[in-house]
Design a protein around this motif. Structure first.
Motif, PDB file in Angstrom:
ATOM      1  N   VAL A   1     -51.511 102.474   2.931  1.00 55.00           N
ATOM      2  CA  VAL A   1     -50.247 102.717   3.640  1.00 55.00           C
ATOM      3  C   VAL A   1     -50.344 104.064   4.347  1.00 55.00           C
ATOM      4  O   VAL A   1     -50.900 105.029   3.800  1.00 55.00           O
ATOM      5  CB  VAL A   1     -49.046 102.726   2.659  1.00 55.00           C
TER       6      VAL A   1
ATOM      7  N   GLU B   1     -53.661 106.765  -5.023  1.00 59.14           N
ATOM      8  CA  GLU B   1     -53.548 106.043  -6.299  1.00 59.14           C
ATOM      9  C   GLU B   1     -54.259 106.786  -7.420  1.00 59.14           C
ATOM     10  O   GLU B   1     -54.943 107.788  -7.200  1.00 59.14           O
ATOM     11  CB  GLU B   1     -54.116 104.622  -6.127  1.00 59.14           C
TER      12      GLU B   1
ATOM     13  N   PHE C   1     -54.430  98.409  -0.969  1.00 58.46           N
ATOM     14  CA  PHE C   1     -53.301  98.302  -0.029  1.00 58.46           C
ATOM     15  C   PHE C   1     -53.076  99.697   0.540  1.00 58.46           C
ATOM     16  O   PHE C   1     -52.472 100.569  -0.097  1.00 58.46           O
ATOM     17  CB  PHE C   1     -52.057  97.785  -0.767  1.00 58.46           C
TER      18      PHE C   1
ATOM     19  N   THR D   1     -44.045  96.687   6.409  1.00 58.23           N
ATOM     20  CA  THR D   1     -44.003  97.452   5.160  1.00 58.23           C
ATOM     21  C   THR D   1     -42.821  98.410   5.211  1.00 58.23           C
ATOM     22  O   THR D   1     -42.744  99.280   6.088  1.00 58.23           O
ATOM     23  CB  THR D   1     -45.326  98.235   4.958  1.00 58.23           C
TER      24      THR D   1
ATOM     25  N   CYS E   1     -40.581 101.864  -0.478  1.00 62.58           N
ATOM     26  CA  CYS E   1     -40.095 101.391  -1.784  1.00 62.58           C
ATOM     27  C   CYS E   1     -38.787 102.119  -2.136  1.00 62.58           C
ATOM     28  O   CYS E   1     -38.393 103.091  -1.468  1.00 62.58           O
ATOM     29  CB  CYS E   1     -41.155 101.621  -2.866  1.00 62.58           C
TER      30      CYS E   1
HETATM   31  N1  THU Z   1     -47.077 102.018  -1.321  1.00 61.91           N
HETATM   32  C1  THU Z   1     -46.793 103.008  -0.429  1.00 61.91           C
HETATM   33  O1  THU Z   1     -47.561 103.945  -0.243  1.00 61.91           O
HETATM   34  N2  THU Z   1     -45.621 102.931   0.240  1.00 61.91           N
HETATM   35  C2  THU Z   1     -44.752 101.887   0.181  1.00 61.91           C
HETATM   36  O2  THU Z   1     -43.742 101.897   0.843  1.00 61.91           O
HETATM   37  C3  THU Z   1     -45.049 100.748  -0.689  1.00 61.91           C
HETATM   38  C4  THU Z   1     -46.188 100.923  -1.620  1.00 61.91           C
HETATM   39  C5  THU Z   1     -48.377 102.075  -2.002  1.00 61.91           C
HETATM   40  C6  THU Z   1     -48.347 102.399  -3.466  1.00 61.91           C
HETATM   41  C7  THU Z   1     -49.638 101.770  -3.936  1.00 61.91           C
HETATM   42  O3  THU Z   1     -50.697 102.675  -3.723  1.00 61.91           O
HETATM   43  C8  THU Z   1     -49.832 100.576  -3.021  1.00 61.91           C
HETATM   44  O4  THU Z   1     -49.004 100.801  -1.906  1.00 61.91           O
HETATM   45  C9  THU Z   1     -49.487  99.249  -3.662  1.00 61.91           C
HETATM   46  O5  THU Z   1     -48.229  99.271  -4.211  1.00 61.91           O
END
Ligand code: THU
Length: 130
Positions: free
Chosen positions: A26, A44, A24, A83, A86
């Motif tokens: 971002v 990650e 995923f 998106t 978090c």
């Molecule tokens: N993630 C982000 O980089 N930003 C967000 O706002 C949500 C989640 C990333 C963390 C992880 O590497 C992947 O998305 C899945 O959670």
């Protein structure tokens, strides 16, 4: 800088993602009050909790480059859904730009713009400790 321009920066930033576990990707683009844009992508780790989100990568790049006031952040991913940052990233952003706009988009850069205050009401900040 327009919303669309900042979103395009976020989309390009996404190419820098290191996401071999979630797949995923971002991208984030943080606009400083100076006009400078700071890009970030998620990084990650095999020990999952060590992962850092795109938004905080951008924020920490900016702050360690000497900029600490921000007007907006654009966020995108490869998802069909928007998106949003978090909870941890909302708190991190609040430290430096409680008035900033958060531009959350999907893979086609369809977006919704909300204030950080709307996404993190009643935030805890340094003021609470005065
Ligand atoms: N993630 C982000 O980089 N930003 C967000 O706002 C949500 C989640 C990333 C963390 C992880 O590497 C992947 O998305 C899945 O959670």
């Amino acid at each position: 800088m327009t919303d669309k321009e900042l979103l395009k920066e976020a989309k390009e930033a996404k190419e820098g993602a290191y996401a071999p576990y979630s797949h995923f990707r971002v991208g984030a683009a943080l606009l400083g009050k100076s006009g400078t844009v700071y890009r970030g992508a998620n990084v990650e780790n095999a020990a999952y909790s060590v992962t850092c989100c795109a938004e905080r990568v951008a924020l920490f790049k900016a702050v360690t480059s000497g900029e600490s006031d921000f007007t907006a952040i654009a966020v995108t991913s490869d998802s069909d859904d928007l998106t949003f940052p978090c909870g941890v990233c909302r708190q991190a952003l609040n430290e430096f730009g409680p008035d900033m706009e958060v531009i959350s988009s999907n893979k086609d850069l369809k977006y919704k713009k909300l204030t950080l205050e709307k996404l993190l009401p009643h935030a805890f900040s340094g003021k609470e400790m005065e």
